[in-house]
Scaffold this motif. Structure first.
Motif, PDB file in Angstrom:
ATOM      1  N   ILE A 328       0.830  -1.207   0.000  1.00 32.41           N
ATOM      2  CA  ILE A 328       0.000   0.000   0.000  1.00 32.41           C
ATOM      3  C   ILE A 328       0.864   1.258   0.000  1.00 32.41           C
ATOM      4  CG2 ILE A 328      -1.882  -1.136   1.253  1.00 32.41           C
ATOM      5  CD1 ILE A 328      -0.900   0.456   3.762  1.00 32.41           C
ATOM      6  N   ALA A 329       0.211   2.400  -0.236  1.00 28.71           N
ATOM      7  CA  ALA A 329       0.800   3.719   0.000  1.00 28.71           C
ATOM      8  C   ALA A 329       0.002   4.358   1.125  1.00 28.71           C
ATOM      9  CB  ALA A 329       0.751   4.573  -1.254  1.00 28.71           C
ATOM     10  N   SER A 330       0.698   4.942   2.096  1.00 39.40           N
ATOM     11  CA  SER A 330       0.000   5.542   3.241  1.00 39.40           C
ATOM     12  C   SER A 330       0.385   6.993   3.489  1.00 39.40           C
ATOM     13  CB  SER A 330       0.283   4.728   4.506  1.00 39.40           C
ATOM     14  OG  SER A 330       1.665   4.754   4.824  1.00 39.40           O
ATOM     15  N   VAL A 331       1.438   7.475   2.814  1.00 39.04           N
ATOM     16  CA  VAL A 331       1.939   8.838   3.063  1.00 39.04           C
ATOM     17  C   VAL A 331       2.259   9.509   1.736  1.00 39.04           C
ATOM     18  CG1 VAL A 331       3.808  10.195   4.111  1.00 39.04           C
ATOM     19  CG2 VAL A 331       2.878   8.216   5.332  1.00 39.04           C
ATOM     20  N   TYR A 332       1.913  10.789   1.620  1.00 35.25           N
ATOM     21  CA  TYR A 332       2.289  11.569   0.443  1.00 35.25           C
ATOM     22  C   TYR A 332       3.776  11.948   0.515  1.00 35.25           C
ATOM     23  CZ  TYR A 332      -2.525  12.340  -1.111  1.00 35.25           C
ATOM     24  OH  TYR A 332      -3.801  12.177  -1.586  1.00 35.25           O
ATOM     25  N   THR A 333       4.448  11.930  -0.629  1.00 35.35           N
ATOM     26  CA  THR A 333       5.788  12.512  -0.653  1.00 35.35           C
ATOM     27  C   THR A 333       5.659  13.960  -0.191  1.00 35.35           C
ATOM     28  OG1 THR A 333       5.515  13.121  -2.977  1.00 35.35           O
ATOM     29  CG2 THR A 333       6.625  11.045  -2.524  1.00 35.35           C
ATOM     30  N   HIS A 334       6.608  14.426   0.593  1.00 32.80           N
ATOM     31  CA  HIS A 334       6.467  15.764   1.159  1.00 32.80           C
ATOM     32  C   HIS A 334       7.828  16.396   1.414  1.00 32.80           C
ATOM     33  CE1 HIS A 334       6.763  13.010   4.580  1.00 32.80           C
ATOM     34  NE2 HIS A 334       7.297  14.018   5.258  1.00 32.80           N
ATOM     35  N   MET A 335       7.784  17.683   1.687  1.00 37.57           N
ATOM     36  CA  MET A 335       9.008  18.439   1.950  1.00 37.57           C
ATOM     37  C   MET A 335       8.889  19.130   3.296  1.00 37.57           C
ATOM     38  SD  MET A 335      10.158  21.846   2.027  1.00 37.57           S
ATOM     39  CE  MET A 335       9.132  22.783   0.893  1.00 37.57           C
ATOM     40  N   VAL A 336       9.989  19.142   4.029  1.00 37.12           N
ATOM     41  CA  VAL A 336      10.057  19.891   5.279  1.00 37.12           C
ATOM     42  C   VAL A 336      11.196  20.895   5.150  1.00 37.12           C
ATOM     43  CG1 VAL A 336      10.391  19.797   7.764  1.00 37.12           C
ATOM     44  CG2 VAL A 336       9.192  17.939   6.606  1.00 37.12           C
ATOM     45  N   GLN A 337      10.865  22.184   5.273  1.00 35.20           N
ATOM     46  CA  GLN A 337      11.913  23.199   5.257  1.00 35.20           C
ATOM     47  C   GLN A 337      12.522  23.258   6.646  1.00 35.20           C
ATOM     48  OE1 GLN A 337      10.940  27.081   3.620  1.00 35.20           O
ATOM     49  NE2 GLN A 337      12.495  28.071   4.893  1.00 35.20           N
ATOM     50  N   THR A 338      13.768  22.815   6.747  1.00 40.15           N
ATOM     51  CA  THR A 338      14.394  22.704   8.066  1.00 40.15           C
ATOM     52  C   THR A 338      15.433  23.790   8.318  1.00 40.15           C
ATOM     53  OG1 THR A 338      16.032  21.151   7.216  1.00 40.15           O
ATOM     54  CG2 THR A 338      14.029  20.227   8.133  1.00 40.15           C
ATOM     55  N   GLY A 339      15.320  24.898   7.649  1.00 40.22           N
ATOM     56  CA  GLY A 339      16.257  25.992   7.895  1.00 40.22           C
ATOM     57  C   GLY A 339      15.881  27.199   7.064  1.00 40.22           C
ATOM     58  N   GLY A 340      16.394  28.369   7.450  1.00 44.49           N
ATOM     59  CA  GLY A 340      16.083  29.598   6.729  1.00 44.49           C
ATOM     60  C   GLY A 340      15.002  30.376   7.439  1.00 44.49           C
ATOM     61  N   ILE A 470       3.070   7.874  -1.962  1.00 49.89           N
ATOM     62  CA  ILE A 470       2.449   8.229  -3.225  1.00 49.89           C
ATOM     63  C   ILE A 470       2.834   9.674  -3.524  1.00 49.89           C
ATOM     64  CG2 ILE A 470       0.279   8.920  -2.115  1.00 49.89           C
ATOM     65  CD1 ILE A 470      -1.158   8.040  -4.666  1.00 49.89           C
ATOM     66  N   MET A 471       3.051  10.007  -4.800  1.00 52.41           N
ATOM     67  CA  MET A 471       3.524  11.349  -5.158  1.00 52.41           C
ATOM     68  C   MET A 471       2.462  12.407  -4.882  1.00 52.41           C
ATOM     69  SD  MET A 471       6.665  11.139  -6.125  1.00 52.41           S
ATOM     70  CE  MET A 471       6.833  12.804  -6.747  1.00 52.41           C
ATOM     71  N   THR A 472       2.886  13.493  -4.263  1.00 52.51           N
ATOM     72  CA  THR A 472       2.013  14.644  -4.089  1.00 52.51           C
ATOM     73  C   THR A 472       1.889  15.395  -5.412  1.00 52.51           C
ATOM     74  OG1 THR A 472       1.692  16.712  -2.868  1.00 52.51           O
ATOM     75  CG2 THR A 472       3.947  16.141  -3.424  1.00 52.51           C
ATOM     76  N   LYS A 473       0.830  16.152  -5.560  1.00 55.86           N
ATOM     77  CA  LYS A 473       0.658  17.003  -6.738  1.00 55.86           C
ATOM     78  C   LYS A 473       0.882  18.469  -6.387  1.00 55.86           C
ATOM     79  CE  LYS A 473      -2.669  13.836  -8.871  1.00 55.86           C
ATOM     80  NZ  LYS A 473      -4.068  13.659  -9.367  1.00 55.86           N
ATOM     81  N   SER A 474       1.275  18.721  -5.148  1.00 57.85           N
ATOM     82  CA  SER A 474       1.412  20.089  -4.657  1.00 57.85           C
ATOM     83  C   SER A 474       2.760  20.693  -5.034  1.00 57.85           C
ATOM     84  CB  SER A 474       1.269  20.106  -3.136  1.00 57.85           C
ATOM     85  OG  SER A 474       1.653  21.350  -2.599  1.00 57.85           O
ATOM     86  N   GLN A 475       2.725  21.939  -5.457  1.00 58.84           N
ATOM     87  CA  GLN A 475       3.961  22.678  -5.747  1.00 58.84           C
ATOM     88  C   GLN A 475       4.808  22.821  -4.490  1.00 58.84           C
ATOM     89  OE1 GLN A 475       3.312  26.620  -7.284  1.00 58.84           O
ATOM     90  NE2 GLN A 475       5.340  27.346  -6.675  1.00 58.84           N
ATOM     91  N   PHE A 476       4.147  22.926  -3.349  1.00 54.66           N
ATOM     92  CA  PHE A 476       4.856  23.142  -2.089  1.00 54.66           C
ATOM     93  C   PHE A 476       5.111  21.837  -1.334  1.00 54.66           C
ATOM     94  CE2 PHE A 476       2.242  26.890  -3.030  1.00 54.66           C
ATOM     95  CZ  PHE A 476       3.253  27.823  -3.192  1.00 54.66           C
TER      96      PHE A 476
END
Length: 497
Positions: A328-340, A470-476
């Motif tokens: 299965i897929a249970s989580v969207y690919t995602h990004m965490v901005q960890t600095g800046g 599963i791949m996200t479709k979000s720009q962010f």
């Protein structure tokens, strides 16, 4: 002849003695293999980010561990044998950070990597203190920012769970089996819940799922055992979207299916790191027909960790139990901005991308770095918007512009931003110490050079998700990013636990 027989006799005795010695050692080794190292951990650290999205060292932000939190280590011998502390050798024992969900091992450094406390009755302990677990920045030059503890990191609600491995403990000169345990670090102090006191208010866009049943083809031939079929979008069930997954169980004619209900159905999720989750019955629908049972699941899995990779459907029919395991897929690919995020020269942004197995270039996930020149008052906070922007007319003459969309964009042709990809983390230096002075309404303003590009973009089409994603479709790359603050989840935090 007699001498030859004596020689053979002596050789026989030696061989028998050797065999006896080998057997003794083998028995000892087998016994020791049953020995184990047991670790029970309640190591818990926390960090207050005071309205920022990450923990800032310049604001005295550090990870503090509870005084009573520790990992209790115990050697257990087979057959209830008593442990002799004198036979324990942990001088070369190692504690190491190993793979898990919500972090990358290469991005972190565990400084406390040895056992320092004494053994007593086969037991000792392992503790962590401030700066024992820190970010590495992968050798990228950082003066400010870089990788930091994030309030939306880990499970998306600031909860990081790290897997540690304990190895190379010897007992009676024999190496004991490795043991793994977890530590929990919680980053708190930012609110997305709507009041904006400790950060930016706002929610994800949520589409409420509804339980729906899809039509399946009828099997013409009877079967000797139940057949499980799945129907949904893509090539496997997805539990983090808002759509119902449907499963059909075709039963042999001999089996009675009319009485199967929710109580006969159990659905369990499994991660790669021994996490399990049982889906609540309220998210499961069951329908019976003459030859089949249909199971519909409208459960939405919100967190980023654990990442569940397999699902087991268990159905009890009479006295027998049947099951089927699905990837299965249970989580969207995602990004965490960890600095800046701070308005300073050479502030480094670090973007960590999770759930991608073929990220080889920053261009797959981040736009080309570019700059504009902008101004905000000296007493403005990092969250306040810019007030004035540098623009140029057709003749190239500069002027002050109030509309950000009309600001002149300068592309980073010389890579002053030093954008680089290390593993699944993109680094970019946000600001360079160059400014433009320009007059406006009789006053001279100093417009700072600030990053416009070098931001996350829609995932490149050639990217592939890792197991359980599963791949996200979000720009962010922020699908589900604020899940914890949704009113029905009610897990968002401002204060510490």
């Amino acid at each position: 002849m007699i001498r030859r027989e004596r020689i053979l006799f002596l050789l026989g005795i030696l061989c028998f003695s050797s065999l006896f010695m080998i057997n003794i050692n083998s028995v000892h080794a087998i016994g020791l293999k049953k020995a184990k190292v047991e670790v029970k951990s309640n190591i818990y650290g926390k960090g207050f980010i005071n309205g920022y999205s990450t923990l800032k060292t310049e604001n005295n932000g550090v990870i503090k561990y509870k005084e009573d939190s520790k990992a209790k280590i115990k050697i257990i011998l087979p057959r209830h044998q008593k442990v002799d502390d004198k036979k324990i050798n942990s001088s070369k024992a190692k504690v190491s950070l190993v793979s898990g969900d919500g972090y990358y091992v290469n991005n972190l450094k565990l400084r406390s990597n040895k056992l320092k406390n004494k053994w007593k009755n086969g037991q000792t302990s392992y503790l962590l203190k401030t700066n024992d677990l820190t970010w590495t920045n992968n050798g990228y030059h950082v003066e400010n920012g870089g990788q930091e503890w994030s309030g939306i990191g880990g499970d998306g609600s600031g909860n990081y769970y790290f897997n540690l491995k304990l190895s190379d403990i010897k007992y009676n000169h024999k190496i004991l089996p490795e043991a793994t345990f977890r530590i929990h670090i919680f980053i708190y102090g930012r609110d997305f819940g709507g009041n904006g006191k400790y950060g930016t208010p706002g929610y994800d866009d949520v589409v409420w799922p509804s339980l729906t049943y899809q039509k399946f083809k009828t099997l013409k031939n009877d079967t000797s055992k139940p057949i499980f079929k799945w129907k949904g979008e893509g090539n496997k069930p997805v539990l983090c979207d808002y759509k119902t997954d449907n499963f059909m169980i075709y039963w042999p004619i001999k089996l009675n299916v009319a009485k199967i209900s929710k109580k006969d159905v159990k659905i369990k999720l499994y991660s790669q790191y021994d996490d399990t989750l049982t889906i609540p019955k309220k998210y499961i629908g069951v329908k019976n027909s003459e030859k089949a049972t249909q199971i519909a699941i409208d459960y939405v899995y919100w967190p980023f960790t654990p990442v569940y990779t397999k699902m087991k459907i268990i159905v009890k029919n009479g006295r027998k139990t049947y099951f089927k395991i699905y990837n299965i897929a249970s989580v969207y690919t995602h990004m965490v901005q960890t600095g800046g995020g701070l308005d300073r020269d050479k502030t480094v942004i670090a973007y960590e991308f999770y759930g991608i197995k073929n990220l080889i270039s920053w261009k797959q996930v981040v736009s080309e770095p570019s700059y504009m020149f902008a101004y905000k008052p000296v007493n403005a906070s990092p969250h306040d918007p810019y007030k004035y922007f540098y623009a140029e007319n057709k003749n190239g003459k500069g002027y002050i512009e109030l509309n950000e969309r009309k600001a002149k964009i300068f592309y980073d042709k010389n890579n002053e931003s030093n954008i680089q990809l290390f593993g699944n983390t993109v680094y970019v230096t946000e600001k360079i110490a160059k400014a433009k002075k320009i007059q406006y309404q009789g006053k001279t303003y100093k417009l700072e050079k600030t990053l416009v590009g070098g931001k996350s973009v829609v995932p490149s089409k050639d990217l592939k998700p890792s197991k359980g994603y599963i791949m996200t479709k979000s720009q962010f790359w922020d699908t589900h990013q604020r899940w914890a603050w949704l009113n029905f989840n009610n897990k968002g935090w401002v204060s510490k636990k």
